[in-house]
Design a protein around this motif. Structure first.
Motif, PDB file in Angstrom:
ATOM      1  N   PRO A 115       0.823  -1.210   0.000  1.00  0.00           N
ATOM      2  CA  PRO A 115       0.000   0.000   0.000  1.00  0.00           C
ATOM      3  C   PRO A 115       0.856   1.259   0.000  1.00  0.00           C
ATOM      4  O   PRO A 115       1.982   1.257   0.514  1.00  0.00           O
ATOM      5  N   PRO A 116       0.332   2.335  -0.565  1.00  0.00           N
ATOM      6  CA  PRO A 116       1.083   3.593  -0.560  1.00  0.00           C
ATOM      7  C   PRO A 116       1.124   4.203   0.844  1.00  0.00           C
ATOM      8  O   PRO A 116       0.314   3.847   1.705  1.00  0.00           O
ATOM      9  N   VAL A 117       2.063   5.099   1.056  1.00  0.00           N
ATOM     10  CA  VAL A 117       2.115   5.865   2.301  1.00  0.00           C
ATOM     11  C   VAL A 117       1.632   7.278   1.993  1.00  0.00           C
ATOM     12  O   VAL A 117       1.755   7.743   0.866  1.00  0.00           O
TER      13      VAL A 117
ATOM     14  N   ALA B   5       7.072   0.263  -2.356  1.00  0.00           N
ATOM     15  CA  ALA B   5       7.296  -0.910  -3.202  1.00  0.00           C
ATOM     16  C   ALA B   5       8.778  -1.276  -3.228  1.00  0.00           C
ATOM     17  O   ALA B   5       9.151  -2.437  -3.039  1.00  0.00           O
ATOM     18  N   MET B   6       9.631  -0.272  -3.431  1.00  0.00           N
ATOM     19  CA  MET B   6      11.062  -0.544  -3.516  1.00  0.00           C
ATOM     20  C   MET B   6      11.660  -0.915  -2.160  1.00  0.00           C
ATOM     21  O   MET B   6      12.562  -1.737  -2.092  1.00  0.00           O
TER      22      MET B   6
ATOM     23  N   GLU C 230      10.454  -4.940  -7.737  1.00  0.00           N
ATOM     24  CA  GLU C 230      10.878  -4.292  -8.975  1.00  0.00           C
ATOM     25  C   GLU C 230       9.722  -3.426  -9.434  1.00  0.00           C
ATOM     26  O   GLU C 230       8.556  -3.761  -9.204  1.00  0.00           O
ATOM     27  N   MET C 231      10.045  -2.319 -10.101  1.00  0.00           N
ATOM     28  CA  MET C 231       8.954  -1.471 -10.555  1.00  0.00           C
ATOM     29  C   MET C 231       9.367  -0.618 -11.742  1.00  0.00           C
ATOM     30  O   MET C 231      10.548  -0.412 -11.994  1.00  0.00           O
TER      31      MET C 231
ATOM     32  N   ILE D 206      15.518   7.394  -2.322  1.00  0.00           N
ATOM     33  CA  ILE D 206      15.265   7.126  -0.894  1.00  0.00           C
ATOM     34  C   ILE D 206      15.404   5.635  -0.591  1.00  0.00           C
ATOM     35  O   ILE D 206      16.143   5.259   0.321  1.00  0.00           O
ATOM     36  N   PRO D 207      14.755   4.741  -1.350  1.00  0.00           N
ATOM     37  CA  PRO D 207      14.967   3.311  -1.084  1.00  0.00           C
ATOM     38  C   PRO D 207      16.409   2.863  -1.334  1.00  0.00           C
ATOM     39  O   PRO D 207      16.945   2.027  -0.593  1.00  0.00           O
TER      40      PRO D 207
END
Length: 132
Positions: A18-20, A58-59, A64-65, A81-82
C-alpha cells in the motif's frame, strides 16, 4: 486500496504494497535510519507526490517497478530514498564490500548533475559517497 483509488495511482502486480501518505508515515512504517529521516524532512519532502507514495514502499519491500510520471513528479527521490536506505543498511554491518555498490544511468549530463545533488542532500551524514 482506497488511497490509491482516490489519488488515481495505478499499480499492478501481486501483493502490491500500500502507498504511504506522508514522509512521517514513511519514516515510521519503514523505520528509516535517523540520518535519512532527517534528510528527507530537511529536503522538504513532507508531502509526498503520488509516484513517491507508491514507489518508495514498493522498492523498500524489495519489489521491482517501472514508474511512468511527468517531469517534476518526484521520480528521482522515489528511487533514491529506497536506494540510500538499502545501501546504508548494508554498509552499517561489518564486511561491507569496498568499491561501487550502485550505478545510476541517466540520459543527459544535466540529469546526472541533478541526481547527484539529490543524492548528496539525501545521504548527508550517512557515510555514503557519490560521484558523477
Amino acid at each position: 486500496n482506497a488511497l490509491r483509488k482516490a489519488l488515481r495511482i495505478h499499480a499492478y502486480g501481486n501483493d502490491v504494497p500500500p502507498p504511504v501518505q506522508s514522509a512521517s508515515d514513511l519514516i515510521d512504517k519503514f523505520s528509516l535510519r535517523p540520518f535519512l529521516a532527517k534528510n528527507i524532512l530537511t529536503a522538504g519532502y513532507h508531502e509526498l507526490t503520488r509516484v513517491q507514495m507508491q514507489a518508495i514502499p514498493a522498492m523498500l519491500n524489495g519489489r521491482e517497478m517501472l514508474a511512468c510520471a511527468p517531469t517534476g513528479s518526484g521520480k528521482t527521490a522515489a528511487f533514491l530514498i529506497p536506494l540510500i536506505s538499502r545501501l546504508s543498511a548494508a554498509s552499517h554491518g561489518k564486511g561491507a564490500p569496498p568499491g561501487p555498490r550502485s550505478l545510476i544511468v541517466v540520459p543527459t549530463q544535466e540529469l546526472a548533475r541533478q541526481t547527484h545533488r539529490e543524492i548528496l542532500k539525501l545521504s548527508q551524514n550517512g557515510k555514503l559517497r557519490a560521484g558523477v
